[in-house]
Design an enzyme around this catalytic site. Structure first.
Site, short mmCIF file in Angstrom:
data_model
loop_
_atom_site.label_atom_id
_atom_site.label_comp_id
_atom_site.label_asym_id
_atom_site.label_seq_id
_atom_site.Cartn_x
_atom_site.Cartn_y
_atom_site.Cartn_z
N ARG A 62 -1.11 6.16 -0.60
CA ARG A 62 -2.05 6.81 0.34
C ARG A 62 -3.44 6.25 0.05
O ARG A 62 -4.28 6.86 -0.63
CB ARG A 62 -2.04 8.32 0.15
CG ARG A 62 -3.04 9.05 1.06
CD ARG A 62 -2.74 8.90 2.51
NE ARG A 62 -1.39 9.44 2.82
CZ ARG A 62 -0.72 9.10 3.91
NH1 ARG A 62 -1.22 8.24 4.76
NH2 ARG A 62 0.48 9.61 4.13
N GLN A 85 8.67 4.81 9.38
CA GLN A 85 7.36 4.53 9.99
C GLN A 85 6.65 3.42 9.22
O GLN A 85 6.66 3.42 7.98
CB GLN A 85 6.52 5.81 9.98
CG GLN A 85 5.03 5.56 10.22
CD GLN A 85 4.30 6.69 10.89
OE1 GLN A 85 4.62 7.02 12.04
NE2 GLN A 85 3.36 7.25 10.17
N ARG A 90 5.48 -2.06 2.77
CA ARG A 90 4.64 -1.27 1.86
C ARG A 90 5.46 -0.46 0.85
O ARG A 90 4.88 0.17 -0.03
CB ARG A 90 3.71 -0.36 2.65
CG ARG A 90 4.45 0.71 3.47
CD ARG A 90 3.48 1.66 4.14
NE ARG A 90 4.18 2.72 4.88
CZ ARG A 90 3.60 3.82 5.34
NH1 ARG A 90 2.30 4.00 5.16
NH2 ARG A 90 4.30 4.73 5.99
N HIS A 162 -3.45 -1.84 6.70
CA HIS A 162 -3.87 -0.45 6.91
C HIS A 162 -5.03 -0.08 5.96
O HIS A 162 -4.89 0.78 5.09
CB HIS A 162 -2.66 0.46 6.64
CG HIS A 162 -2.72 1.79 7.33
ND1 HIS A 162 -3.62 2.76 6.99
CD2 HIS A 162 -1.97 2.32 8.33
CE1 HIS A 162 -3.42 3.83 7.75
NE2 HIS A 162 -2.44 3.59 8.58
N ASP A 211 -7.41 8.47 16.34
CA ASP A 211 -6.27 7.58 16.07
C ASP A 211 -6.17 6.64 17.26
O ASP A 211 -5.41 6.87 18.20
CB ASP A 211 -4.98 8.40 15.91
CG ASP A 211 -3.86 7.56 15.28
OD1 ASP A 211 -2.78 8.14 15.01
OD2 ASP A 211 -4.08 6.36 15.07
N GLU A 268 -8.05 -0.98 10.82
CA GLU A 268 -6.78 -1.66 10.56
C GLU A 268 -6.54 -2.83 11.52
O GLU A 268 -6.12 -2.63 12.66
CB GLU A 268 -5.65 -0.64 10.70
CG GLU A 268 -5.87 0.65 9.94
CD GLU A 268 -4.99 1.78 10.46
OE1 GLU A 268 -3.95 1.50 11.09
OE2 GLU A 268 -5.36 2.95 10.24
O1 TA6 Z 1 -2.78 3.80 11.49
C1 TA6 Z 1 -2.84 5.11 11.96
C2 TA6 Z 1 -1.50 5.78 11.73
O2 TA6 Z 1 -0.49 5.15 12.49
C3 TA6 Z 1 -1.65 7.24 12.07
O3 TA6 Z 1 -0.97 7.58 13.25
C4 TA6 Z 1 -1.10 7.95 10.84
O4 TA6 Z 1 0.29 8.15 10.97
C5 TA6 Z 1 -1.45 6.94 9.75
O5 TA6 Z 1 -1.12 5.69 10.35
C6 TA6 Z 1 -0.82 7.17 8.41
O6 TA6 Z 1 0.56 6.89 8.47
P1 TA6 Z 1 1.44 7.14 7.11
O7 TA6 Z 1 2.85 6.77 7.49
O8 TA6 Z 1 0.85 6.26 6.06
O9 TA6 Z 1 1.25 8.60 6.77
#
Ligand code: TA6
Length: 293
Positions: A62, A85, A90, A162, A211, A268
């Site tokens: 994080r 996601q 990563r 990111h 976002d 990002e």
């Molecule tokens: O880059 C923005 C994003 O896609 C947000 O929608 C939020 O989900 C963030 O990334 C963090 O994602 P994560 O999977 O690291 O919690």
């Protein structure tokens, strides 16, 4: 020796003081410190990492600069249907490959990720990722190289860095995005989320839950606040995502430190609108250059 390597990390040290620390897990840059320009050697941390971040490889970090590949957000492409996601890059342990250079201008190292047994359970395309991290006196560059190692199949992917910029979130301005079109992922209605909006602000702030995925990202973006800032140059990337969850959404993020959303803005560089397609043997490079202003 301006770099030190352990089983888990690589620390880069510039002769004039700047440092960067890379976790082999995710090839995640978890620290980048530089002296102030014209400063007297005191180092300032330029990235945000939540104090609740897992740094033991148990989950994506994080903070810092997580590497997002082969998909951004929830997977949409058939090749990515079994992926989490933001893909797998990563969440995997990368290999420290080599030192590219190490001199008075700085130090540069290369890390690689190739298919392994864990990835193969979720993803069957052939690829090689190479990540080059370079520390200069007041700059950090991070370049992601994607190679399609297949002999006949095309490779469709998205990629993004990111980057969690350490900043007073409620005082930040990001420009120039005026006139750029973006997708607003905070929209709750699906149709609204898929509708491009035109940016009307000369300086984008993140004082409210933000976002936004900007298309046709400018080659240079300034992330500034009273008394500080970074310049972000991007090459190869076509989009720029700006994210800050603010309090309501931020409190729901389990590894976000208390009020952490007040201390960062995510800026990002990516290629996340549609998919980049590489033919067999082709390479794509996305480069982020961060410089202290
Ligand atoms: O880059 C923005 C994003 O896609 C947000 O929608 C939020 O989900 C963030 O990334 C963090 O994602 P994560 O999977 O690291 O919690």
């Amino acid at each position: 020796m301006p770099y030190e390597k352990t089983d888990e990390r690589v620390v880069l040290k510039h002769p004039k003081g700047a440092t960067a620390e890379i976790l082999l897990f995710g090839a995640t840059v978890i620290s980048w410190k530089t002296p102030e320009k014209g400063g007297h050697g005191n180092l300032t941390e330029r990235l945000f990492v939540s104090s609740k971040a897992a740094l033991d490889g148990s989950k994506a970090v994080r903070g810092g600069i997580p590497v997002v590949f082969p998909c951004f957000g929830p997977p949409e492409h058939p090749d990515h249907s079994r992926l989490p996601q933001h893909g797998f890059a990563r969440n995997e342990i990368w290999t420290f490959d080599s030192v590219l250079f190490d001199n008075d201008t700085g130090v540069s190292v290369q890390l690689t990720l190739q298919p392994n047994s864990a990835i193969a359970k979720l993803y069957n395309k052939k690829f090689q990722l190479t990540y080059v991290v370079t520390v200069a006196e007041h700059e950090l560059s991070t370049d992601i190289h994607v190679l399609n190692t297949a002999s006949s199949e095309a490779l469709d992917f998205q990629a993004l860095l990111h980057t969690y910029v350490r900043a007073p979130a409620n005082e930040v301005s990001i420009s120039p995005l005026l006139g750029k079109f973006y997708i607003d992922k905070t929209e709750t209605q699906l149709e609204a989320r898929d509708t491009l909006k035109e940016e009307k602000r000369s300086g984008v702030d993140v004082r409210t839950f933000t976002d936004s995925v900007y298309e046709s990202a400018p080659p240079k973006v300034n992330v500034t606040w009273p008394g500080g800032g970074l310049e972000l140059k991007l090459i190869g990337f076509t989009t720029l995502t700006v994210w800050n969850p603010q309090a309501e959404a931020g409190r729901k993020i389990g590894d976000m430190e208390e009020n952490g959303w007040e201390r960062f803005v995510c800026v990002e560089p990516g290629y996340v609108r549609g998919f980049k397609q590489l033919g067999p043997g082709e390479t794509w490079v996305g480069k982020q250059l961060l410089e202290v202003v």
